[in-house]
Design a protein around this motif. Structure first.
Motif, PDB file in Angstrom:
ATOM      1  N   ILE A  46      40.476  -4.090 -31.697  1.00 20.08           N
ATOM      2  CA  ILE A  46      40.955  -3.677 -33.019  1.00 20.08           C
ATOM      3  C   ILE A  46      41.234  -2.185 -32.995  1.00 20.08           C
TER       4      ILE A  46
ATOM      5  N   THR B 204      33.982  -5.315 -42.894  1.00 21.87           N
ATOM      6  CA  THR B 204      33.569  -5.492 -41.503  1.00 21.87           C
ATOM      7  C   THR B 204      34.201  -6.761 -40.958  1.00 21.87           C
TER       8      THR B 204
ATOM      9  N   SER C 233      45.109  -1.770 -39.694  1.00 20.40           N
ATOM     10  CA  SER C 233      44.297  -2.230 -38.567  1.00 20.40           C
ATOM     11  C   SER C 233      44.994  -3.422 -37.932  1.00 20.40           C
TER      12      SER C 233
ATOM     13  N   THR D 178      36.166   1.274 -36.618  1.00 24.74           N
ATOM     14  CA  THR D 178      37.560   1.575 -36.314  1.00 24.74           C
ATOM     15  C   THR D 178      38.169   2.360 -37.469  1.00 24.74           C
ATOM     16  N   GLY D 179      39.085   3.257 -37.125  1.00 29.59           N
ATOM     17  CA  GLY D 179      39.737   4.047 -38.178  1.00 29.59           C
ATOM     18  C   GLY D 179      39.488   5.513 -38.007  1.00 29.59           C
TER      19      GLY D 179
ATOM     20  N   GLY E  37      38.560   5.361 -32.470  1.00 26.44           N
ATOM     21  CA  GLY E  37      38.641   4.194 -33.351  1.00 26.44           C
ATOM     22  C   GLY E  37      39.264   2.973 -32.701  1.00 26.44           C
TER      23      GLY E  37
ATOM     24  N   THR F 280      42.956   1.111 -35.578  1.00 26.23           N
ATOM     25  CA  THR F 280      43.365   1.466 -36.927  1.00 26.23           C
ATOM     26  C   THR F 280      44.117   2.791 -36.928  1.00 26.23           C
TER      27      THR F 280
ATOM     28  N   ILE G   8      31.005  -3.849 -25.769  1.00 24.14           N
ATOM     29  CA  ILE G   8      31.974  -3.315 -26.720  1.00 24.14           C
ATOM     30  C   ILE G   8      32.250  -1.867 -26.324  1.00 24.14           C
TER      31      ILE G   8
ATOM     32  N   ALA H  80      28.842 -12.612 -32.672  1.00 26.39           N
ATOM     33  CA  ALA H  80      30.003 -11.773 -32.346  1.00 26.39           C
ATOM     34  C   ALA H  80      29.741 -10.314 -32.746  1.00 26.39           C
ATOM     35  N   TRP H  81      30.494  -9.406 -32.155  1.00 25.16           N
ATOM     36  CA  TRP H  81      30.349  -7.983 -32.431  1.00 25.16           C
ATOM     37  C   TRP H  81      30.820  -7.676 -33.844  1.00 25.16           C
ATOM     38  N   ASN H  82      30.116  -6.754 -34.465  1.00 27.04           N
ATOM     39  CA  ASN H  82      30.385  -6.430 -35.859  1.00 27.04           C
ATOM     40  C   ASN H  82      31.052  -5.050 -35.948  1.00 27.04           C
ATOM     41  N   VAL H  83      32.318  -5.044 -36.332  1.00 27.18           N
ATOM     42  CA  VAL H  83      33.058  -3.781 -36.355  1.00 27.18           C
ATOM     43  C   VAL H  83      33.413  -3.405 -37.792  1.00 27.18           C
ATOM     44  N   GLY H  84      33.060  -2.200 -38.180  1.00 23.40           N
ATOM     45  CA  GLY H  84      33.375  -1.715 -39.518  1.00 23.40           C
ATOM     46  C   GLY H  84      34.753  -1.074 -39.550  1.00 23.40           C
ATOM     47  N   ILE H  85      35.436  -1.218 -40.677  1.00 24.58           N
ATOM     48  CA  ILE H  85      36.753  -0.595 -40.835  1.00 24.58           C
ATOM     49  C   ILE H  85      36.636   0.508 -41.881  1.00 24.58           C
ATOM     50  N   LYS H  86      37.068   1.696 -41.498  1.00 22.24           N
ATOM     51  CA  LYS H  86      36.909   2.858 -42.373  1.00 22.24           C
ATOM     52  C   LYS H  86      37.767   2.757 -43.630  1.00 22.24           C
TER      53      LYS H  86
ATOM     54  N   ALA I 265      34.311   1.575 -27.479  1.00 26.25           N
ATOM     55  CA  ALA I 265      35.027   2.251 -28.554  1.00 26.25           C
ATOM     56  C   ALA I 265      35.540   3.579 -28.030  1.00 26.25           C
TER      57      ALA I 265
ATOM     58  N   LEU J 279      26.303  -2.042 -37.636  1.00 24.76           N
ATOM     59  CA  LEU J 279      27.638  -2.099 -37.035  1.00 24.76           C
ATOM     60  C   LEU J 279      27.563  -1.743 -35.562  1.00 24.76           C
ATOM     61  N   ASP J 280      28.403  -2.425 -34.775  1.00 23.58           N
ATOM     62  CA  ASP J 280      28.441  -2.118 -33.347  1.00 23.58           C
ATOM     63  C   ASP J 280      29.480  -1.040 -33.049  1.00 23.58           C
ATOM     64  N   ALA J 281      30.437  -0.890 -33.945  1.00 20.30           N
ATOM     65  CA  ALA J 281      31.462   0.138 -33.783  1.00 20.30           C
ATOM     66  C   ALA J 281      32.200   0.290 -35.105  1.00 20.30           C
TER      67      ALA J 281
ATOM     68  N   VAL K 274      38.752  -0.060 -30.499  1.00 21.56           N
ATOM     69  CA  VAL K 274      37.556  -0.800 -30.109  1.00 21.56           C
ATOM     70  C   VAL K 274      37.949  -2.088 -29.403  1.00 21.56           C
TER      71      VAL K 274
END
Lengths: 128, 353
Positions: B253, B245, B289, A127-128, B212, B255, B207, B225-231, B209, A123-125, B214
């Motif tokens: 993005i 993700t 989000s 959110t949350g 949270g 959240t 990117i 593309a950039w890979n963004v995880g969502i908690k 951040a 992951l690059d970042a 981003v």
């Protein structure tokens, strides 16, 4: 020496040169691909104040915004052993072997194993 | 034997040499191409959160100068709008509530103007004047304020009582005791500022951040593309930390979640996203989000949609989608997932949300 060099067929010279380049470039490839030798970097107010090898046990103390903050290295892991901030989230985080420990009230950041955040799972970042 | 001779002869001839040289070049050139675009990353604690900047650049020097400039822009901006610093421009506005108009810097004015836009669009579901009620809550120590105090302060929460004057960048709070609190939108704006600073220094991909919030631009070093995880709002361990993700470029993005700052009292969860109508935590969603171009809007609208809940929240998204492209991923209070069409099936690990 020169005579020996001349006696070697051109193809062999090229091959030799090729193998030499390949092995040398290997050094750079490895340096890029693998993480830097594991270091612990401590930043106070955004400025790096101390870099220490992760492999050497010991404790370090720093002056944060809320007083002294103590960072301990042991068995290639790092923790904040003492802090005087209100919530002590950094202390509660416990031992970390790779990543970051952040103490926002103290404005102290401890990077373990490089300056990046060591984001997980490609992951690059987050959110949350 | 014949064959070997042939090969040897071919190698000794010029053709053979250039063949080998060509092979060599083929082996070397792509690796040069790859090493040209490097990924550089730096993190710092700022604005009461952790800020990480990742940039793609061909030069370490360029990336370091750009990242430093971006950190500086966030730092300067953070000083202007710090709610807790007596010397910030925001504090000047608050101190002069009901007294007089205060002139502010372009960045602070721009943010306030955009905060009022979000407030207006959401009919006050996001309200930057939440300050007088927000300050009553102490989420760290789990102290619930007396109902009477909330009731008393609620009339001071109304974004319509913020008067802005574009001509002189003036901001005036009509009622004494009003407090502008930009915490619900400032981090997204900071990400926008940082991206602006990076671009100004010639960075074409990266990117940023801010906690949270981003914001992405351009592509990663590998061209994707950039890979963004969502908690996951109901994380139980390290394994289920991320519920999905999303791949983003030139998008931000943000959240809002009920799990960030909260305490449990009498079996009820009290979190930091207050409904400006009631002064109590909104109980319609667990996580929202928002994806759009600008961080300031993803940050502002995630709070608005969180407060509104999935049904009215999605109506709002539909409406603002007429102004600019916007998407939402909502986990409601029962763990049900709502996603707009462009981000369908982003949430994969939906067992325990």
């Amino acid at each position: 020496m020169l005579r020996i060099f001349r006696a070697v067929p051109l193809a062999d010279k090229v091959l030799f040169f090729f193998m030499l380049t390949a092995s040398l470039s290997g050094i750079f490839v490895v340096r890029e691909a693998l993480p830097q030798a594991a270091d612990v970097i401590v930043e106070v107010d955004g400025r790096p104040v101390r870099t220490a090898p992760l492999s050497v046990d010991g404790t370090m103390a720093f002056n944060g915004d809320c007083g002294e903050i103590q960072v301990e290295i042991k068995n290639s892991r790092v923790r904040v052993s003492e802090a005087h901030c209100p919530n002590k989230l950094c202390v509660q985080q416990g031992w970390v072997s790779r990543g970051v420990i952040v103490c926002l009230p103290n404005n102290v950041v401890v990077f373990i194993g490089g300056r990046g955040t060591g984001t997980k799972k490609g992951l690059d970042a987050v959110t949350g | 034997m014949n064959r070997l001779d042939e090969i040897q002869r071919a190698f000794q001839s010029r053709g053979g040499t250039s063949f080998l040289l060509g092979l060599l070049l083929l082996a070397v050139i792509p690796s040069c191409g790859d090493s040209g675009r490097h990924t550089y990353q730096k993190s710092r604690a700022m604005m009461d959160t952790f800020v990480t900047m990742t940039v793609i650049s061909e030069s370490r020097q360029q990336s370091e100068t750009a990242i430093q400039a971006a950190f500086n822009s966030i730092e300067e901006f953070g000083c202007l709008i710090n709610f807790f610093s007596a010397t910030s421009e925001l504090s000047q506005i608050n101190k002069n509530a009901g007294v007089r108009e205060v002139r502010v810097s372009p960045a602070a004015f721009d943010l306030i103007e955009k905060a009022l836009y979000v407030a207006d669009k959401s009919a006050g579901a996001f309200d930057p004047t939440i300050g007088p009620v927000m300050r009553l809550w102490d989420f760290h120590n789990g102290v619930r304020p007396p109902d009477a105090d909330i009731k008393k302060n609620l009339p001071l929460v109304n974004y319509r009582d913020v008067v802005i004057n574009k001509k002189n960048s003036g901001v005036f709070l009509r009622k004494k005791g009003m407090l502008l609190d930009l915490g619900g939108i400032a981090k997204g704006y900071a990400a926008d500022l940082a991206v602006g600073a990076l671009k100004q220094h010639g960075i074409t991909a990266g990117i940023v951040a801010v906690g949270g919030d981003v914001r992405t631009f351009g592509l990663r070093a590998d061209g994707t593309a950039w890979n963004v995880g969502i908690k996951n709002p109901r994380q139980t361990g390290a394994k289920d930390e991320i519920m999905g993700t999303i791949r983003l470029t030139d998008k931000a993005i943000s959240t809002s979640g009920d799990y960030e700052r909260y305490f449990i009292s009498d079996g009820r969860r009290f979190h930091h996203i207050l409904d400006p109508q009631t002064g109590y935590p909104s109980d319609r969603a667990r996580s929202v989000s928002i994806i759009a171009r600008d961080g300031v809007f993803t940050d502002g609208f995630d709070t608005a949609v969180f407060v509104l809940g999935p049904r009215r929240g999605l109506d709002l998204i539909k409406e603002i989608n007429r102004d600019f492209e916007v998407d939402a991923i909502i986990i409601d209070v029962n763990g049900v997932i709502y996603e707009t069409d462009r981000v369908k099936e982003t949430i994969k690990d939906a067992k325990n949300l």
